[in-house]
Motif scaffolding. Structure first.
Motif, PDB file in Angstrom:
ATOM      1  N   GLU A   1       0.910   4.893  -8.916  1.00  0.00           N
ATOM      2  CA  GLU A   1      -0.179   5.646  -9.565  1.00  0.00           C
ATOM      3  C   GLU A   1       0.330   6.973 -10.117  1.00  0.00           C
ATOM      4  O   GLU A   1      -0.008   7.355 -11.244  1.00  0.00           O
ATOM      5  CB  GLU A   1      -1.330   5.875  -8.579  1.00  0.00           C
TER       6      GLU A   1
ATOM      7  N   VAL B   1      -1.582  -5.709  -3.743  1.00  0.00           N
ATOM      8  CA  VAL B   1      -2.480  -5.250  -2.675  1.00  0.00           C
ATOM      9  C   VAL B   1      -3.690  -6.181  -2.584  1.00  0.00           C
ATOM     10  O   VAL B   1      -4.058  -6.638  -1.495  1.00  0.00           O
ATOM     11  CB  VAL B   1      -2.925  -3.784  -2.907  1.00  0.00           C
ATOM     12  N   GLY B   2      -4.297  -6.475  -3.724  1.00  0.00           N
ATOM     13  CA  GLY B   2      -5.466  -7.357  -3.732  1.00  0.00           C
ATOM     14  C   GLY B   2      -5.156  -8.741  -3.197  1.00  0.00           C
ATOM     15  O   GLY B   2      -5.928  -9.316  -2.427  1.00  0.00           O
TER      16      GLY B   2
ATOM     17  N   GLU C   1     -12.553  -5.868  -0.185  1.00  0.00           N
ATOM     18  CA  GLU C   1     -11.492  -4.898  -0.488  1.00  0.00           C
ATOM     19  C   GLU C   1     -10.569  -5.452  -1.568  1.00  0.00           C
ATOM     20  O   GLU C   1     -10.105  -4.707  -2.446  1.00  0.00           O
ATOM     21  CB  GLU C   1     -10.681  -4.577   0.766  1.00  0.00           C
ATOM     22  N   ALA C   2     -10.314  -6.750  -1.507  1.00  0.00           N
ATOM     23  CA  ALA C   2      -9.482  -7.383  -2.531  1.00  0.00           C
ATOM     24  C   ALA C   2     -10.159  -7.272  -3.895  1.00  0.00           C
ATOM     25  O   ALA C   2      -9.500  -6.970  -4.900  1.00  0.00           O
ATOM     26  CB  ALA C   2      -9.223  -8.847  -2.181  1.00  0.00           C
TER      27      ALA C   2
ATOM     28  N   SER D   1      -9.532  -3.881  -5.310  1.00  0.00           N
ATOM     29  CA  SER D   1      -8.179  -3.778  -5.877  1.00  0.00           C
ATOM     30  C   SER D   1      -8.106  -4.502  -7.213  1.00  0.00           C
ATOM     31  O   SER D   1      -7.495  -4.009  -8.163  1.00  0.00           O
ATOM     32  CB  SER D   1      -7.151  -4.388  -4.927  1.00  0.00           C
ATOM     33  N   TYR D   2      -8.732  -5.660  -7.279  1.00  0.00           N
ATOM     34  CA  TYR D   2      -8.720  -6.423  -8.521  1.00  0.00           C
ATOM     35  C   TYR D   2      -9.511  -5.714  -9.614  1.00  0.00           C
ATOM     36  O   TYR D   2      -9.170  -5.812 -10.791  1.00  0.00           O
ATOM     37  CB  TYR D   2      -9.237  -7.837  -8.299  1.00  0.00           C
TER      38      TYR D   2
ATOM     39  N   LEU E   1       1.809   1.793  -3.678  1.00  0.00           N
ATOM     40  CA  LEU E   1       0.732   1.970  -4.652  1.00  0.00           C
ATOM     41  C   LEU E   1       0.537   3.419  -5.119  1.00  0.00           C
ATOM     42  O   LEU E   1       0.495   3.671  -6.325  1.00  0.00           O
ATOM     43  CB  LEU E   1      -0.571   1.376  -4.113  1.00  0.00           C
TER      44      LEU E   1
ATOM     45  N   MET F   1      -7.179  -3.258 -10.963  1.00  0.00           N
ATOM     46  CA  MET F   1      -6.196  -4.009 -11.740  1.00  0.00           C
ATOM     47  C   MET F   1      -6.775  -4.379 -13.111  1.00  0.00           C
ATOM     48  O   MET F   1      -6.112  -4.210 -14.137  1.00  0.00           O
ATOM     49  CB  MET F   1      -5.828  -5.266 -10.939  1.00  0.00           C
TER      50      MET F   1
ATOM     51  N   ARG G   1       0.823  -1.223   0.000  1.00  0.00           N
ATOM     52  CA  ARG G   1       0.000   0.000   0.000  1.00  0.00           C
ATOM     53  C   ARG G   1       0.852   1.265   0.000  1.00  0.00           C
ATOM     54  O   ARG G   1       0.457   2.281  -0.548  1.00  0.00           O
ATOM     55  CB  ARG G   1      -0.938   0.001   1.202  1.00  0.00           C
TER      56      ARG G   1
ATOM     57  N   HIS H   1      -1.516  -3.151  -7.887  1.00  0.00           N
ATOM     58  CA  HIS H   1      -2.892  -3.457  -7.459  1.00  0.00           C
ATOM     59  C   HIS H   1      -3.063  -4.951  -7.208  1.00  0.00           C
ATOM     60  O   HIS H   1      -3.757  -5.357  -6.268  1.00  0.00           O
ATOM     61  CB  HIS H   1      -3.902  -2.975  -8.501  1.00  0.00           C
ATOM     62  N   SER H   2      -2.407  -5.772  -8.017  1.00  0.00           N
ATOM     63  CA  SER H   2      -2.471  -7.216  -7.825  1.00  0.00           C
ATOM     64  C   SER H   2      -1.886  -7.612  -6.476  1.00  0.00           C
ATOM     65  O   SER H   2      -2.444  -8.457  -5.762  1.00  0.00           O
ATOM     66  CB  SER H   2      -1.715  -7.928  -8.953  1.00  0.00           C
TER      67      SER H   2
END
Length: 168
Positions: free
Chosen positions: A38, A60-61, A72-73, A76-77, A34, A80, A31, A57-58
């Protein structure tokens, strides 16, 4: 360039933390990186920087999924998926991006299955299968593409058996 190297090191640290069972700590590392990924992707817009953001993102997810924070995952996905879909849309012949898109769809499908959304999971698995059915014959020497294709068939078959829908 130095920032990207630093972010890569931070991401590798997160990977090591995952392997050592320190998933909460890995999530913090992922995180932390990330927003920087970005910012870089927004600034350059390059395929490589957007792909790095996709991977971030992958990570984090994946960490969120491992600690049971599945909604939440999924968020993130979804981010992604949006990134990799844009890369594929920009170059339909980018085989590595198309493979990454299939991997992303499977990750989403796996989480949907875990949350009880078998129809949603099946839809994502089938989207991945379409990509893999196109990729595997494109290079008959590509063992990974053929293995991915088999994996898609297995995921779909397992889910159909699990849901009692073997005929579908």
């Amino acid at each position: 360039k130095a920032l990207v190297t630093l972010l890569s090191v931070n991401t590798k640290l997160g990977d090591l933390l995952v392997k050592s069972g320190q998933v909460e700590e890995s999530l913090a590392a992922f995180r932390k990186a990330l927003p920087r990924y970005e910012a870089i992707a927004a600034k350059t817009g390059s395929r490589g920087d957007r792909f790095n953001l996709f991977v971030a993102h992958s990570k984090v997810g994946g960490a969120l999924a491992r600690i049971g924070r599945k909604q939440e995952a999924l968020a993130s996905y979804a981010a992604m998926l949006s990134i990799i879909q844009a890369i594929v849309d920009g170059d339909a012949n980018d085989a590595p991006a198309r493979r990454s898109l299939a991997v992303c769809l499977n990750k989403i499908g796996d989480l949907l299955d875990q949350t009880g959304d078998s129809p949603g999971a099946l839809a994502k698995y089938r989207e991945a299968l379409v990509l893999r059915e196109a990729l595997a014959p494109a290079d008959l020497r590509n063992v990974l593409a053929r293995s991915d294709l088999v994996g898609s068939y297995i995921r779909i078959g397992d889910l159909l058996v699990k849901t009692g829908n073997e005929a579908a």
